[in-house]
Every structure is written in structure tokens, then in C-alpha cells.
Write an enzyme that holds these catalytic residues in place. Structure first.
Site, PDB file in Angstrom:
ATOM      1  N   ASP A   1       0.866  -1.244  -0.070  1.00 25.21           N
ATOM      2  CA  ASP A   1      -0.070   0.010   0.127  1.00 25.21           C
ATOM      3  C   ASP A   1       0.914   1.301  -0.034  1.00 25.21           C
ATOM      4  O   ASP A   1       0.607   2.113  -0.902  1.00 25.21           O
ATOM      5  CB  ASP A   1      -0.814   0.130   1.202  1.00 25.21           C
ATOM      6  CG  ASP A   1      -1.857   1.420   1.431  1.00 25.21           C
ATOM      7  OD1 ASP A   1      -2.505   1.682   0.300  1.00 25.21           O
ATOM      8  OD2 ASP A   1      -1.591   1.996   2.354  1.00 25.21           O
TER       9      ASP A   1
ATOM     10  N   ASP B   1       4.525   0.434   4.212  1.00 23.69           N
ATOM     11  CA  ASP B   1       4.426  -0.768   4.811  1.00 23.69           C
ATOM     12  C   ASP B   1       4.330  -1.711   4.028  1.00 23.69           C
ATOM     13  O   ASP B   1       4.517  -1.614   2.847  1.00 23.69           O
ATOM     14  CB  ASP B   1       3.183  -0.585   5.895  1.00 23.69           C
ATOM     15  CG  ASP B   1       1.991  -0.163   5.114  1.00 23.69           C
ATOM     16  OD1 ASP B   1       1.939  -0.591   3.784  1.00 23.69           O
ATOM     17  OD2 ASP B   1       0.924   0.154   5.872  1.00 23.69           O
TER      18      ASP B   1
ATOM     19  N   TYR C   1      -7.715   2.138   9.134  1.00 19.66           N
ATOM     20  CA  TYR C   1      -6.807   2.732   8.251  1.00 19.66           C
ATOM     21  C   TYR C   1      -7.514   3.212   6.889  1.00 19.66           C
ATOM     22  O   TYR C   1      -7.074   4.555   6.535  1.00 19.66           O
ATOM     23  CB  TYR C   1      -5.806   1.619   7.946  1.00 19.66           C
ATOM     24  CG  TYR C   1      -4.792   1.284   8.851  1.00 19.66           C
ATOM     25  CD1 TYR C   1      -3.553   1.920   9.061  1.00 19.66           C
ATOM     26  CD2 TYR C   1      -5.323   0.359   9.887  1.00 19.66           C
ATOM     27  CE1 TYR C   1      -2.851   1.763  10.362  1.00 19.66           C
ATOM     28  CE2 TYR C   1      -4.234  -0.055  10.885  1.00 19.66           C
ATOM     29  CZ  TYR C   1      -3.283   0.527  11.078  1.00 19.66           C
ATOM     30  OH  TYR C   1      -2.486   0.418  12.370  1.00 19.66           O
TER      31      TYR C   1
ATOM     32  N   GLU D   1       5.351   9.894   3.813  1.00 15.05           N
ATOM     33  CA  GLU D   1       5.055   8.482   3.202  1.00 15.05           C
ATOM     34  C   GLU D   1       4.246   8.647   1.899  1.00 15.05           C
ATOM     35  O   GLU D   1       3.494   9.384   1.648  1.00 15.05           O
ATOM     36  CB  GLU D   1       4.178   7.588   4.326  1.00 15.05           C
ATOM     37  CG  GLU D   1       3.786   6.389   3.662  1.00 15.05           C
ATOM     38  CD  GLU D   1       3.196   5.570   5.074  1.00 15.05           C
ATOM     39  OE1 GLU D   1       3.215   4.511   4.933  1.00 15.05           O
ATOM     40  OE2 GLU D   1       2.632   6.142   5.932  1.00 15.05           O
TER      41      GLU D   1
END
Length: 528
Positions: free
Chosen positions: A106, A109, A257, A501
Site C-alpha cells: 500500500d 508498509d 486505516y 510516506e
């Protein structure tokens, strides 16, 4: 003396007459100029021909963006071009005798979240369908198709029966307790599924949209595979619609999430793509019948992995702009509501529009969310460039925003402004696309990029690389990071996941945007 006075008065009179005549002439000139100006405003801008001159900066950025999908690939890699990546997650799906090894991680991670991954596939398909000819000019069409197929291969296997879909591989709580390379993973990777007992309409419908859109991409090059995708898309849509329920409510853990705010938008989105893939009018009837319930007509929204309404409205505008012989007058009439709302979306993006959003940085970037701030501007810019090309190719002269008209070139200018900001035309002079330009983030929040290839670290001791003050040893080429704060500052820190990220769905959007900007060309009138 009298005669002299009379002579001066006559001259003065003639002088006044000349002034009046000149003023009238000037007024007529202004009037004519004004009429010509308004007349030219009413004319459509010319339709571009085949792909023209390449804009090098967008071409270079596109090539980099495409590489990030390779960085995110799970499974046994084929023709791997990323030296610090290798095979990983080779046992995914073994618990249920399925091969779920492919797909994309994704973000930074090693989770495979089905909902945003499906959105990634749908947007990447859309980009290929609109701008495949432009991708081909810079040799990026084949990589785009290969990356898409890596995802859809996974989805085919994740849908073993009509009403079962595996929507997640890995446990985010376990995954986030580890900082390790994907090649070194040893923790358990449990599977999460939706079914008739535990439905998840939004993720089933988004996966249906992805499969339907991808079926169009492969229709010519791999017709058997295309038919296979379309079969899955139809089954998933029926499952999503007949067994309604939010996956966030039925599987509360996923809400931490990727929480869904509703599934109506995904149903409309999936039906829209299924119509394009099948030309079956029942799907158009579906979007018209359920528009009042789900479409939120007249209220512009932000396109994202969670909300597909703006994307649906732009996509369905295709049908009214180019006309569809397969549609009845009543069907076309119903679609006008989608087009009108699409125009409201576009009007909200244009900085000088009477209805322009005020949610922008001082540097002109659309800014909606502190977390992953770049998602909304790139999604908006992608829709803008697509809509402007629909207008050009259909000879639609302008959109009206509360009485003020805007041409396709003005809409495209907005899209360019967002792309340029991301590539470094911003107060920090920083490219938010890793690898592009001389100055870009060095501490990307990404496990694989942060750990040296030869490091012998496991789940726990790998955190020393998260906390290291050294730049990442591996460059996550093409990663689009989260982006700046509203005050246009950016803290380049590996621990600052809010800003540093990257995510695969952001890259699908930026690939679409850059593909639309690398050169000018008209879009096809139909995907089939």
C-alpha cells in the site's frame, strides 16, 4: 476685430465636432472589438491532432512515477529493474489454497489493502484508456499495462467465488510493529474477506470498477484475459449491490486505516465503468435510477480513494459530450445531472472562478487535508485535464461558472499549476516526486528504501533504520510523498509519515495527470 472673433469661434466649433466624431468612432471601435472578443469566446478551441511535441519535464516525471509501482510489487518479481527489491510474500494466500502473492504494498508498509489498491487499478486503467497514445510516445504504455496486470492478476485470485472477495492481506497492527524489508518478513499475514454474511459493498464495487476498466485496457491486446476480467466485474457488482453493507461497519478493524464514508459512490462508479465496458443500458439505467439517492447532484466533492462521485460525474460527462447512439433521450437527459455537477467540480477548482474553493496554499496548491495533502490536488488536476480534453475533442467551447465562461485551455492551466507545484515550483523549491530534479525528500517513510540491501535485521531491530539520521540508502524512485502543510512547510523526516510516506494510489493519479500533460492530443470518443 469682429471678423477675427468669428473666425476663432468657427475653428473652435469644427474642433469640437472633430472631438465628438473621434469619440463616436472610438466607441464604435470598442464596441466592435468587444463584439469580436465575445464572438471568439463562443468558438470552440481547435481539436488537437495526434500527439504533438513532448514536454520534457512531464515525460521525465512520468517515467519516474511509473517505477514506483515496481518498488511496491509483492510476489515473485519478473524482469525486476529495482536493484534493492526482491521476491517477497511468497506464501500469501497459502492458508486458503489461493495464490495471493501478487498485488502492491500500500505505502511505506507491507500491507495489501484491497480498497485503495482497487482504486489504484481503476485510475491507472482510466489513465491508459484516455492517454495510452501519449504514454506510448514516451515508451510508458507497456510498463503501465504490466503494472496494471500485476494488480488485476491478484484480484482475479482474490475473488474465488461469486460472493467472496479477499480484501486484505496482513494484519496492520502486526505489520506496523515491524520495520523490515519485505524480503525478510516472517510475521503472520492473515487474510480478511467479505461475503454474504459480512458484506463490504464499497470494496466489492471498487474492485468491480477496477476489473471493468481494466477489461477495456486489455480488450485488444489480450481478449481472453479481458473477458475474464469483465466476468469478475459483473459478478462483483451484483454481489456489491445485492448484499449491501459497509465494510467499515462490518469489519471495524479496517476503519482505522481506510475507513469508508459510504458505498453509494462506488456503486455508481462501478456501474459507469460497466456501461463503458459492456454498452449494456441497464448500467446507465442504474446510475440514473440511483442518482438522487447517491450522486449528491449539485454539490461538488473531492475525488479520492474514498469518494468517487467527482470521478463518476466526469466519466459520465463523456457520454453527453460525445453522444451515444445506444442511449435513449431519457437516459441522456438523466446523465445531464452528472455533467452539470462535473462542471460545478471544475468551476470550484479554477482559481478565478466565482465559485472557486478557498482551500489553497498561498502558492496555489489545492489543500484539503493535513495527512497526505497531495492526494486531492493531483486527483483534482487529473479530472481537470481529462475534462478539458473532453471539451476540446467534443468541440465544447466553454463551461459557465456562475455566469463567467472558461475555455479548455484555462482548465488545463489549472492542472499544469498543480503538476508544476509538485515538481518544484513551490516556496520550498522542493520536488515532492522522489528522484525528480536536484532537491527532493531524502528521508521517505518507506521500510524497503530505508534499510540497506545487505542488512541482517528482523522485525524489531530494524527500527534503528527508521530512527537513523542518515538519508535513505535506497531511493524510492518515483514515489510521491504526502506533501506540504498549509503554510507550505515540509519536514523531511522518516518519522513524519504524515508528510513523507508515499502511496500507490497517489502514484496512479500522478501517472494520469502527467500522461495528460506530456503532449497535446485528442481523446477517443469511445473506449470500445
Amino acid at each position: 476685430m469682429e471678423g477675427e472673433k468669428s473666425s476663432k469661434g468657427g475653428c473652435l466649433g469644427w474642433f469640437l465636432v472633430l472631438i465628438v466624431v473621434a469619440a463616436i468612432a472610438a466607441g464604435i471601435g470598442v464596441y466592435i472589438k468587444s463584439k469580436i472578443h465575445h464572438s471568439s469566446d463562443g468558438k470552440p478551441e481547435p481539436v488537437p491532432g495526434p500527439p504533438g511535441a513532448i514536454v520534457t519535464k512531464y515525460s521525465d516525471a512520468l517515467k519516474l512515477s511509473m517505477q514506483f509501482f515496481d518498488i511496491q510489487k509483492s510476489g515473485k518479481l519478473v524482469d525486476n529493474q529495482i536493484p534493492w527489491r526482491g521476491d517477497s510474500a511468497l506464501k500469501d494466500g497459502n492458508d486458503v489454497n489461493l495464490d495471493l502473492t501478487k498485488g502492491l504494498y500500500d505505502a511505506g508498509d507491507h500491507m495489501k489493502f484491497g480498497f485503495p489498491m482497487a482504486f489504484t487499478a481503476t485510475v491507472l486503467s482510466w489513465a491508459i484508456l484516455e492517454y495510452g497514445d501519449q504514454m506510448a510516445v514516451v515508451k510508458q504504455l507497456q510498463p503501465a499495462q504490466d503494472n496494471l496486470k500485476w494488480i488485476t492478476d491478484y484480484f482475479i485470485n482474490a475473488h474465488p467465488t461469486d460472493n467472496v472477495l479477499y480484501i486484505q492481506v496482513g494484519d496492520p497492527d502486526l505489520d506496523h510493529k515491524c520495520w523490515e524489508r519485505p524480503e525478510a518478513m516472517t510475521e503472520q499475514r492473515p487474510l480478511t474477506q467479505i461475503n454474504t454474511t459480512t458484506p463490504g459493498t464499497e470494496v466489492a464495487a471498487e474492485t468491480a470498477a477496477a476489473m471493468a476498466a481494466a477489461s477495456l485496457v486489455f480488450k485488444t491486446s489480450n481478449s481472453v484475459y479481458s473477458s475474464h476480467l469483465l466476468k469478475h466485474a459483473k459478478q462483483l457488482f451484483n454481489f456489491a449491490d445485492k448484499h449491501r453493507g459497509s465494510y467499515s461497519e462490518n469489519i471495524p478493524k479496517v476503519a482505522t486505516y481506510y475507513n469508508s464514508t459510504g458505498y453509494g459512490d462506488e456503486l455508481l462508479w462501478a456501474a459507469s465503468w460497466l456501461y463503458h465496458a459492456t454498452k449494456d443500458n441497464t448500467y446507465i439505467q442504474y446510475v440514473n435510477d440511483h442518482g438522487k439517492e447517491f450522486a449528491n447532484f449539485g454539490s461538488p466533492s473531492w475525488f479520492s480513494w474514498d469518494n468517487k462521485l467527482a470521478g463518476t460525474q466526469v466519466l459520465l460527462s463523456r457520454l453527453t459530450m460525445f453522444g451515444s447512439k445506444d442511449l435513449s433521450s431519457s437516459a441522456n437527459s438523466g446523465l445531464q445531472n452528472y455533467r452539470e455537477t462535473a462542471e460545478a467540480v471544475i468551476c470550484g477548482l479554477l482559481p478565478n472562478s466565482p465559485t472557486a474553493t478557498s482551500s489553497r496554499t498561498d502558492g496555489g496548491l489545492v489543500w484539503i487535508s493535513e495527512w497526505n495533502a497531495l492526494q486531492h490536488p493531483i486527483a483534482s488536476a487529473f479530472l481537470a485535464v481529462v475534462y478539458s480534453d473532453y471539451m476540446l475533442s467534443s468541440q465544447t467551447a466553454s463551461v459557465s461558472c456562475s455566469g463567467k465562461s472558461y475555455k479548455p485551455s484555462q482548465i488545463r492551466k489549472f492542472a499544469i499549476s498543480q503538476a508544476d507545484y509538485i515538481l518544484g515550483k513551490n516556496p520550498m523549491k522542493l520536488s515532492y516526486l522522489v528522484g525528480y530534479g536536484d532537491k527532493y525528500p531524502q528521508y521517505v517513510h518507506h521500510r524497503g528504501a530505508s534499510i540497506p540491501m545487505d542488512a541482517k535485521t528482523g522485525c524489531d531491530d530494524g527500527f534503528k533504520w527508521l530512527n537513523s539520521t542518515e538519508p535513505n540508502p535506497n531511493i524510492a524512485v518515483g514515489a510521491l510523498v504526502g506533501g506540504p502543510f498549509l503554510n507550505e512547510t515540509f519536514i523531511d523526516s522518516r518519522n513524519n509519515s504524515m508528510q513523507t510516506e508515499p502511496s500507490t494510489y497517489n502514484n496512479a493519479l500522478v501517472v494520469g495527470l502527467l500522461s495528460g500533460l506530456i503532449t497535446t492530443s485528442s481523446v477517443v470518443q469511445s473506449f470500445t
